[in-house]
Design a protein around this motif. Structure first.
Motif, PDB file in Angstrom:
ATOM      1  N   ILE A   1      41.222  19.770   1.083  1.00  0.00           N
ATOM      2  CA  ILE A   1      41.332  21.060   2.065  1.00  0.00           C
ATOM      3  C   ILE A   1      42.715  21.153   2.437  1.00  0.00           C
ATOM      4  O   ILE A   1      43.176  22.175   2.388  1.00  0.00           O
ATOM      5  N   ALA A   2      43.001  20.044   2.891  1.00  0.00           N
ATOM      6  CA  ALA A   2      44.591  20.043   3.315  1.00  0.00           C
ATOM      7  C   ALA A   2      45.631  20.493   2.019  1.00  0.00           C
ATOM      8  O   ALA A   2      46.605  21.325   2.483  1.00  0.00           O
ATOM      9  N   ALA A   3      45.109  20.051   0.861  1.00  0.00           N
ATOM     10  CA  ALA A   3      45.955  20.553  -0.304  1.00  0.00           C
ATOM     11  C   ALA A   3      45.888  22.223  -0.445  1.00  0.00           C
ATOM     12  O   ALA A   3      46.945  22.871  -0.938  1.00  0.00           O
ATOM     13  N   ILE A   4      44.506  22.754  -0.242  1.00  0.00           N
ATOM     14  CA  ILE A   4      44.308  24.138  -0.371  1.00  0.00           C
ATOM     15  C   ILE A   4      45.362  24.851   0.711  1.00  0.00           C
ATOM     16  O   ILE A   4      45.875  25.611   0.365  1.00  0.00           O
ATOM     17  N   SER A   5      45.106  24.157   1.723  1.00  0.00           N
ATOM     18  CA  SER A   5      45.919  24.777   3.109  1.00  0.00           C
ATOM     19  C   SER A   5      47.388  24.931   2.797  1.00  0.00           C
ATOM     20  O   SER A   5      48.207  25.775   2.993  1.00  0.00           O
ATOM     21  N   THR A   6      47.928  23.627   2.084  1.00  0.00           N
ATOM     22  CA  THR A   6      49.169  23.693   1.916  1.00  0.00           C
ATOM     23  C   THR A   6      49.631  24.743   0.721  1.00  0.00           C
ATOM     24  O   THR A   6      50.589  25.381   0.906  1.00  0.00           O
ATOM     25  N   LEU A   7      48.998  24.663  -0.305  1.00  0.00           N
ATOM     26  CA  LEU A   7      48.924  25.775  -1.330  1.00  0.00           C
ATOM     27  C   LEU A   7      49.016  27.226  -0.888  1.00  0.00           C
ATOM     28  O   LEU A   7      49.796  28.011  -1.145  1.00  0.00           O
ATOM     29  N   MET A   8      48.179  27.630   0.136  1.00  0.00           N
ATOM     30  CA  MET A   8      48.130  28.945   0.941  1.00  0.00           C
ATOM     31  C   MET A   8      49.288  29.001   1.719  1.00  0.00           C
ATOM     32  O   MET A   8      49.869  30.111   1.848  1.00  0.00           O
ATOM     33  N   ILE A   9      49.774  27.952   2.246  1.00  0.00           N
ATOM     34  CA  ILE A   9      51.279  28.010   3.162  1.00  0.00           C
ATOM     35  C   ILE A   9      52.384  28.339   2.142  1.00  0.00           C
ATOM     36  O   ILE A   9      53.208  29.329   2.729  1.00  0.00           O
ATOM     37  N   PHE A  10      52.325  27.534   1.056  1.00  0.00           N
ATOM     38  CA  PHE A  10      53.321  27.877   0.078  1.00  0.00           C
ATOM     39  C   PHE A  10      53.583  29.250  -0.352  1.00  0.00           C
ATOM     40  O   PHE A  10      54.357  29.904  -0.669  1.00  0.00           O
ATOM     41  N   PHE A  11      52.086  29.820  -0.616  1.00  0.00           N
ATOM     42  CA  PHE A  11      51.923  31.095  -1.031  1.00  0.00           C
ATOM     43  C   PHE A  11      52.434  32.140  -0.040  1.00  0.00           C
ATOM     44  O   PHE A  11      53.205  33.309  -0.471  1.00  0.00           O
TER      45      PHE A  11
END
Lengths: 308, 264
Positions: free
Chosen positions: B233-243
């Motif tokens: 979940i933290a990884a998805i959040s990180t990806l969305m922040i990078f997006f």
């Protein structure tokens, strides 16, 4: 030659269209018609429908009973639980405003009075998180505030407390997240208001012997009140209507009006009562806008008349 | 008189900004932690959670669905919003105040109420066109941003340039394309970008109108938060922040719109 031809030929655009038989505003109407129609059908009608639903139907033993009724509203205001949720919603919205005001002034001063580089950096740092999804930010807060979250680990690591309680699933978590998410809506109007204040007024105060703090309190603060009232009305109505943060961070322990609507529909299918809560939410938001923007602005105008 | 910010004030500003970065930084740290459950401070370093997320079909499908939805919503909002803004600025229409009020009112009504209201009407109609419902719901919310942004750039259009062009023989179509459009373009781009972001990020409207086959990424993320506790979940959040960061860069470089302009 050039001058005289432009004088005779260049007619003002509005007058030029007046000569036609059709009313001059007809093309404007055609341009706006699709949008107006779309919003009437897909926004105004649904919202009005929900409003009428709240006074024409109620659920008795799981079945809808039609006819004019105020039963949904009397239930909303007489049941202790719902009253507490209403008060909690108002309290969190009010506290979020207070916290945002305190945090926003330094940032707004940085934008309005800092060097161009600083103003730009602060603006970007304040506004950029707006582009990060609110679910992601709520998750970030839950990772910080949960029992094994970052905050408690730091507290344990520093030896401040051995077994700190958690903030997650409390009103505090919802409040913290609301302040974080809605802070930009306080900073930007404040920064605009402060940058409109003539610097010579501040200089005059300083030359006359006021300390920085006195200058802020007696000059900058009163003159920034129009921006403050815009920020407060935005933060109050956004926090009161917040759904995602209370849902993820408040859990079932501290629902707000928004979460209550969802519970009524998803768990209980009580549409009429949910419609009544929805109307109450609209009233709270509209009232806060009217109070802060109209009433306070008039007061502020009188108050600032002295400061000028 | 020196106008530089007091060092104390500067310190306070830095502290507030650091604190406001925390909810974005902590998930990033957790996303690279080499432990099967979420711990802080993170231990070890791994990118396996990222690869796990990137290989999850539902995550991919949600992301692509959100992109498609936001793209369609942006186009529809622009198609409705640009003419409306032109009409509002260029013509003295009776009832203009009421029309402006109608266009801006979705900003005042809480999103969750708008979502409920739409769901109530759609279910009354027995509609099953989920994608259409989502497009309608998002467009209602995105339209005000587009109209506001385009209206403000239409107001800056210099009418004497249009007169000059038509005096010199340009047809109305040429005037629209070569004189009006370049002046309105920044507002249109800002409005379009904002509509895209609002739609891509929306949770409270999608929550009511989506179904299992039409599942925007914010809903997916929320469902994962409720279900699992591993660092993916933290990884998805990180990806969305990078997006989001990528969006900021694209906005600044390609469109030349500052984020400050977007926010105001």
């Amino acid at each position: 030659m050039a001058i005289s031809s432009s004088e005779t030929l260049a007619l003002p655009p509005l007058q030029a269209r007046r000569g036609l038989q059709a009313p001059p505003w007809l093309p404007g109407m055609w341009l706006m018609a699709p949008t107006v129609l779309f919003l009437l059908v897909c926004f105004l009608y649904p919202v009005l429908h929900v409003m009428t639903l709240s006074v024409t139907a109620q659920t008795v033993d799981g079945a809808n009973v039609d006819g004019w009724t105020l039963a949904n509203y009397t239930r909303l205001f007489s049941v202790d639980l719902y009253l507490r949720i209403l008060l909690r919603t108002l309290r969190i919205a009010a506290l979020a405003c207070v916290c945002c005001v305190v945090l926003a002034y330094p940032l707004a001063l940085g934008i309005a009075r800092g060097t161009p580089l600083m103003a730009r950096l602060v603006t970007v740092a304040v506004v950029a998180p707006l582009l990060v999804n609110v679910v992601v930010r709520a998750y970030g807060w839950s990772a910080i505030l949960s029992r094994n979250g970052a905050l408690n680990q730091v507290i344990k690591g520093l030896g401040i407390a051995d077994n700190p309680g958690q903030l997650l699933y409390t009103e505090w978590a919802v409040l913290i997240a609301c302040v974080h998410v809605y802070l930009p809506f306080m900073v930007m109007p404040l920064a605009q208001a402060i940058s409109r204040i003539d610097r010579s007024v501040e200089e005059a105060a300083r030359i006359a012997g006021a300390t920085r703090l006195q200058t802020f309190w007696r000059v900058v603060f009163p003159l920034s009140l129009p921006g403050l009232s815009v920020g407060v009305s935005l933060v109050f109505s956004l926090s009161a209507a917040a759904y995602v943060m209370p849902q993820i961070l408040g859990g079932n322990f501290s629902p707000l009006l928004g979460t209550l609507i969802e519970q009524q529909i998803v768990s209980l299918s009580d549409w009429p009562f949910a419609a009544a809560i929805a109307c109450l939410l609209i009233v709270v938001v509209l009232a806060s806008n009217i109070v802060f923007l109209r009433f306070f602005n008039r007061r502020f105008a009188r108050w600032t008349a002295g400061a000028r | 008189m020196n106008h530089t910010i007091n060092p104390w004030l500067r310190g306070v500003i830095v502290l507030i900004l650091l604190a406001s970065m925390m909810p974005l930084v902590v998930p990033m740290m957790m996303a690279v932690s080499d432990t099967p459950n979420i711990v802080f401070p993170p231990r070890g370093f791994t990118l396996k959670w990222f690869s796990k997320v990137l290989h999850t079909e539902e995550a991919q499908a949600s992301f692509l669905f959100s992109l498609k939805l936001a793209g369609v919503v942006t186009l529809v909002s622009l198609a409705l919003g640009i003419p409306a803004a032109a009409g509002l600025v260029r013509f003295r229409v009776p009832g203009k105040g009421a029309i402006v009020g109608l266009v801006l009112s979705p900003l005042v009504v809480p999103l969750i109420v708008t979502g409920v209201a739409l769901l109530q009407v759609f279910s009354m109609l027995g509609s099953h066109a989920t994608f259409l419902q989502l497009v309608i719901g998002h467009t209602v919310v995105c339209l005000p941003y587009v109209v506001r942004s385009v209206t403000s750039s239409f107001m800056l259009v210099n009418a004497s340039l249009e007169d000059a062009a038509s005096v010199l023989g340009a047809s109305p179509a040429v005037v629209a394309r070569k004189v009006i459009w370049p002046q309105v373009r920044p507002g249109v781009l800002a409005g379009g970008v904002f509509a895209f972001i609002v739609s891509f990020d929306d949770y409270p409207i999608s929550m009511w109108l989506a179904d299992g086959n039409h599942f925007p990424i914010p809903l997916y993320l929320d469902s994962q938060i409720q279900l699992s506790f591993d660092p993916s979940i933290a990884a998805i959040s990180t990806l969305m922040i990078f997006f989001a960061l990528l969006l900021v860069l694209v906005i600044e470089k390609v469109f030349g719109i500052s984020i400050a302009r977007l926010a105001t």
